[in-house]
Design a protein around this motif. Sequence first.
Motif, PDB file in Angstrom:
ATOM      1  N   ARG A  47       2.255  42.436  11.621  1.00 33.01           N
ATOM      2  CA  ARG A  47       2.809  41.093  11.421  1.00 33.01           C
ATOM      3  C   ARG A  47       4.316  41.068  11.646  1.00 33.01           C
ATOM      4  O   ARG A  47       4.894  39.991  11.828  1.00 33.01           O
ATOM      5  N   TRP A  48       4.971  42.247  11.648  1.00 34.45           N
ATOM      6  CA  TRP A  48       6.402  42.325  11.912  1.00 34.45           C
ATOM      7  C   TRP A  48       6.718  42.470  13.405  1.00 34.45           C
ATOM      8  O   TRP A  48       7.877  42.569  13.780  1.00 34.45           O
ATOM      9  N   ALA A  49       5.683  42.481  14.235  1.00 35.58           N
ATOM     10  CA  ALA A  49       5.886  42.499  15.691  1.00 35.58           C
ATOM     11  C   ALA A  49       5.890  41.043  16.159  1.00 35.58           C
ATOM     12  O   ALA A  49       4.841  40.433  16.356  1.00 35.58           O
ATOM     13  N   LEU A  50       7.097  40.495  16.324  1.00 38.38           N
ATOM     14  CA  LEU A  50       7.266  39.067  16.571  1.00 38.38           C
ATOM     15  C   LEU A  50       7.464  38.780  18.056  1.00 38.38           C
ATOM     16  O   LEU A  50       8.080  39.565  18.782  1.00 38.38           O
ATOM     17  N   THR A  51       6.954  37.641  18.473  1.00 36.40           N
ATOM     18  CA  THR A  51       7.199  37.180  19.838  1.00 36.40           C
ATOM     19  C   THR A  51       8.549  36.460  19.874  1.00 36.40           C
ATOM     20  O   THR A  51       8.824  35.595  19.034  1.00 36.40           O
ATOM     21  N   GLY A  52       9.383  36.841  20.826  1.00 42.25           N
ATOM     22  CA  GLY A  52      10.700  36.241  20.926  1.00 42.25           C
ATOM     23  C   GLY A  52      11.046  35.858  22.342  1.00 42.25           C
ATOM     24  O   GLY A  52      10.210  35.930  23.257  1.00 42.25           O
ATOM     25  N   ARG A  53      12.309  35.466  22.517  1.00 37.25           N
ATOM     26  CA  ARG A  53      12.762  35.019  23.834  1.00 37.25           C
ATOM     27  C   ARG A  53      14.190  35.507  24.055  1.00 37.25           C
ATOM     28  O   ARG A  53      15.030  35.436  23.146  1.00 37.25           O
ATOM     29  N   PHE A  54      14.461  35.995  25.249  1.00 41.53           N
ATOM     30  CA  PHE A  54      15.805  36.419  25.615  1.00 41.53           C
ATOM     31  C   PHE A  54      16.556  35.237  26.206  1.00 41.53           C
ATOM     32  O   PHE A  54      16.076  34.571  27.121  1.00 41.53           O
ATOM     33  N   LEU A  55      17.759  34.988  25.657  1.00 39.18           N
ATOM     34  CA  LEU A  55      18.606  33.898  26.125  1.00 39.18           C
ATOM     35  C   LEU A  55      19.845  34.504  26.765  1.00 39.18           C
ATOM     36  O   LEU A  55      20.812  34.851  26.072  1.00 39.18           O
ATOM     37  N   PRO A  56      19.824  34.670  28.092  1.00 36.02           N
ATOM     38  CA  PRO A  56      20.947  35.351  28.745  1.00 36.02           C
ATOM     39  C   PRO A  56      22.202  34.490  28.786  1.00 36.02           C
ATOM     40  O   PRO A  56      22.134  33.254  28.883  1.00 36.02           O
ATOM     41  N   PHE A  57      23.353  35.121  28.699  1.00 36.57           N
ATOM     42  CA  PHE A  57      24.625  34.443  28.927  1.00 36.57           C
ATOM     43  C   PHE A  57      24.810  34.252  30.438  1.00 36.57           C
ATOM     44  O   PHE A  57      24.179  34.952  31.242  1.00 36.57           O
ATOM     45  N   ASP A  58      25.677  33.345  30.812  1.00 38.81           N
ATOM     46  CA  ASP A  58      25.983  33.158  32.234  1.00 38.81           C
ATOM     47  C   ASP A  58      26.568  34.440  32.827  1.00 38.81           C
ATOM     48  O   ASP A  58      26.337  34.757  33.991  1.00 38.81           O
ATOM     49  N   ALA A  59      27.333  35.151  32.017  1.00 37.40           N
ATOM     50  CA  ALA A  59      27.902  36.451  32.411  1.00 37.40           C
ATOM     51  C   ALA A  59      28.014  37.296  31.142  1.00 37.40           C
ATOM     52  O   ALA A  59      28.172  36.741  30.042  1.00 37.40           O
ATOM     53  N   PRO A  60      27.897  38.619  31.253  1.00 31.45           N
ATOM     54  CA  PRO A  60      28.020  39.463  30.061  1.00 31.45           C
ATOM     55  C   PRO A  60      29.333  39.212  29.325  1.00 31.45           C
ATOM     56  O   PRO A  60      30.374  38.999  29.947  1.00 31.45           O
ATOM     57  N   ARG A  61      29.270  39.247  27.996  1.00 32.80           N
ATOM     58  CA  ARG A  61      30.444  39.003  27.168  1.00 32.80           C
ATOM     59  C   ARG A  61      30.823  40.272  26.404  1.00 32.80           C
ATOM     60  O   ARG A  61      29.956  40.876  25.758  1.00 32.80           O
ATOM     61  N   PRO A  62      32.095  40.660  26.437  1.00 29.74           N
ATOM     62  CA  PRO A  62      32.506  41.816  25.634  1.00 29.74           C
ATOM     63  C   PRO A  62      32.485  41.456  24.156  1.00 29.74           C
ATOM     64  O   PRO A  62      32.979  40.395  23.759  1.00 29.74           O
ATOM     65  N   VAL A  63      31.886  42.328  23.353  1.00 27.67           N
ATOM     66  CA  VAL A  63      31.798  42.114  21.908  1.00 27.67           C
ATOM     67  C   VAL A  63      32.394  43.328  21.207  1.00 27.67           C
ATOM     68  O   VAL A  63      31.974  44.465  21.450  1.00 27.67           O
ATOM     69  N   THR A  64      33.380  43.091  20.354  1.00 27.56           N
ATOM     70  CA  THR A  64      34.006  44.173  19.603  1.00 27.56           C
ATOM     71  C   THR A  64      33.341  44.284  18.237  1.00 27.56           C
ATOM     72  O   THR A  64      33.194  43.284  17.520  1.00 27.56           O
ATOM     73  N   VAL A  65      32.920  45.497  17.891  1.00 31.52           N
ATOM     74  CA  VAL A  65      32.282  45.734  16.590  1.00 31.52           C
ATOM     75  C   VAL A  65      32.976  46.896  15.904  1.00 31.52           C
ATOM     76  O   VAL A  65      33.636  47.722  16.540  1.00 31.52           O
ATOM     77  N   GLY A  66      32.825  46.965  14.611  1.00 31.46           N
ATOM     78  CA  GLY A  66      33.368  48.075  13.848  1.00 31.46           C
ATOM     79  C   GLY A  66      32.533  49.330  14.030  1.00 31.46           C
ATOM     80  O   GLY A  66      31.582  49.370  14.806  1.00 31.46           O
ATOM     81  N   ALA A  67      32.888  50.370  13.279  1.00 31.85           N
ATOM     82  CA  ALA A  67      32.206  51.647  13.401  1.00 31.85           C
ATOM     83  C   ALA A  67      32.023  52.269  12.027  1.00 31.85           C
ATOM     84  O   ALA A  67      32.662  51.870  11.048  1.00 31.85           O
ATOM     85  N   ALA A 105      11.990  46.108  24.737  1.00 33.09           N
ATOM     86  CA  ALA A 105      11.660  46.282  26.157  1.00 33.09           C
ATOM     87  C   ALA A 105      12.196  45.120  26.979  1.00 33.09           C
ATOM     88  O   ALA A 105      12.437  44.017  26.464  1.00 33.09           O
ATOM     89  N   ALA A 106      12.390  45.357  28.271  1.00 28.15           N
ATOM     90  CA  ALA A 106      12.943  44.346  29.172  1.00 28.15           C
ATOM     91  C   ALA A 106      12.128  43.051  29.097  1.00 28.15           C
ATOM     92  O   ALA A 106      10.891  43.088  29.009  1.00 28.15           O
ATOM     93  N   PRO A 107      12.791  41.904  29.113  1.00 25.90           N
ATOM     94  CA  PRO A 107      12.076  40.617  29.067  1.00 25.90           C
ATOM     95  C   PRO A 107      11.140  40.457  30.259  1.00 25.90           C
ATOM     96  O   PRO A 107      11.373  41.015  31.338  1.00 25.90           O
ATOM     97  N   ASP A 108      10.077  39.675  30.052  1.00 28.63           N
ATOM     98  CA  ASP A 108       9.188  39.376  31.172  1.00 28.63           C
ATOM     99  C   ASP A 108       9.802  38.281  32.046  1.00 28.63           C
ATOM    100  O   ASP A 108      10.945  37.852  31.806  1.00 28.63           O
ATOM    101  N   ALA A 109       9.063  37.828  33.037  1.00 26.32           N
ATOM    102  CA  ALA A 109       9.608  36.867  34.009  1.00 26.32           C
ATOM    103  C   ALA A 109      10.040  35.560  33.355  1.00 26.32           C
ATOM    104  O   ALA A 109      10.924  34.863  33.868  1.00 26.32           O
ATOM    105  N   GLU A 110       9.443  35.222  32.214  1.00 29.96           N
ATOM    106  CA  GLU A 110       9.797  33.981  31.508  1.00 29.96           C
ATOM    107  C   GLU A 110      10.812  34.222  30.396  1.00 29.96           C
ATOM    108  O   GLU A 110      11.136  33.310  29.621  1.00 29.96           O
ATOM    109  N   GLY A 111      11.290  35.463  30.278  1.00 29.51           N
ATOM    110  CA  GLY A 111      12.247  35.778  29.225  1.00 29.51           C
ATOM    111  C   GLY A 111      11.612  36.202  27.920  1.00 29.51           C
ATOM    112  O   GLY A 111      12.306  36.409  26.919  1.00 29.51           O
TER     113      GLY A 111
END
Length: 273
Positions: free
Chosen positions: A138-158, A218-224
């Motif tokens: 039940r924790w294996a959820l169906t989702g959707r990938f929402l791509p940005f127009d271009a990759p965005r740099p994201v700064t995170v802590g460590a 895993a990589a999104p399918d053709a519909e995201g």
Amino acid sequence: MTVQDVDRVSYVQEWEEWHRRKEAVLSAPHGFLAITSLRWLTEEPTRFEDAPGAWAATGDGVVVELDEGEEVTVDGQVVHGRHEFGVLAERASVYVGWGDAVIEVAKRGGHDILRPRHPENALRTAFTFTPAYEPDPRWALTGRFLPFDAPRPVTVGAAVEGLEHVYDSPGQVEFELDGTAYRLTAFNGGEPGALMVLFTDETSGVTTYAANRALQIAAPDAEGGVTVDFNRAANLPCAYTDLATCPLPPAENRLPVAVEAGEKIPLERGGQP
């Protein structure tokens, strides 16, 4: 036995095999549990008790000066005297052989580091297993990938205080849990097209490691379309040792719900079997 029962048995078996493989990498002779120290290199050549030679970070990259009688193996070649590793790319690692040990030369957060890995390290030899929630489909959820127009740099802590990591994010992953929609900022995964999300949730610091967990998608399918399987929410090396520089989740990836799935606090950090 019903078809649903068969599917659940197969699902659990696949999860158990995934977990065994992950544990094997972690506890391998030169895996993360074999690391004996984390050394931050400077321009001053310095010797360390768990590595050969004197090491320095110069404008031309990492350099080691080996004394007479000392030798290491780099790319299969035996090295004596002075060896220059050149300028390493961010998040790159070079592994140097020294007897039954391996010396990791790496760059993290713009800093050159050294991490010796010794198979006899007590953290590795005493390792047994990582506790986890029982896998539940039940924790294996169906989702959707929402791509940005271009990759965005994201700064995170460590995990190391004062250190920062910068990752390119290709987009967000959206899913629903108990009727509520959530979005997580995603980074590139280990395979072409695959994704990885770092997150915390309401179990963090209670039953799961406080700082972070990571989920490979895993990589999104053709519909995201993607599968967001929280049963495979995994600890990063910093959950086991302070000698890791693991990234922390971006602020938007702190889920306000309890994800009671995936790996729990390691026994090495006081977790319960």
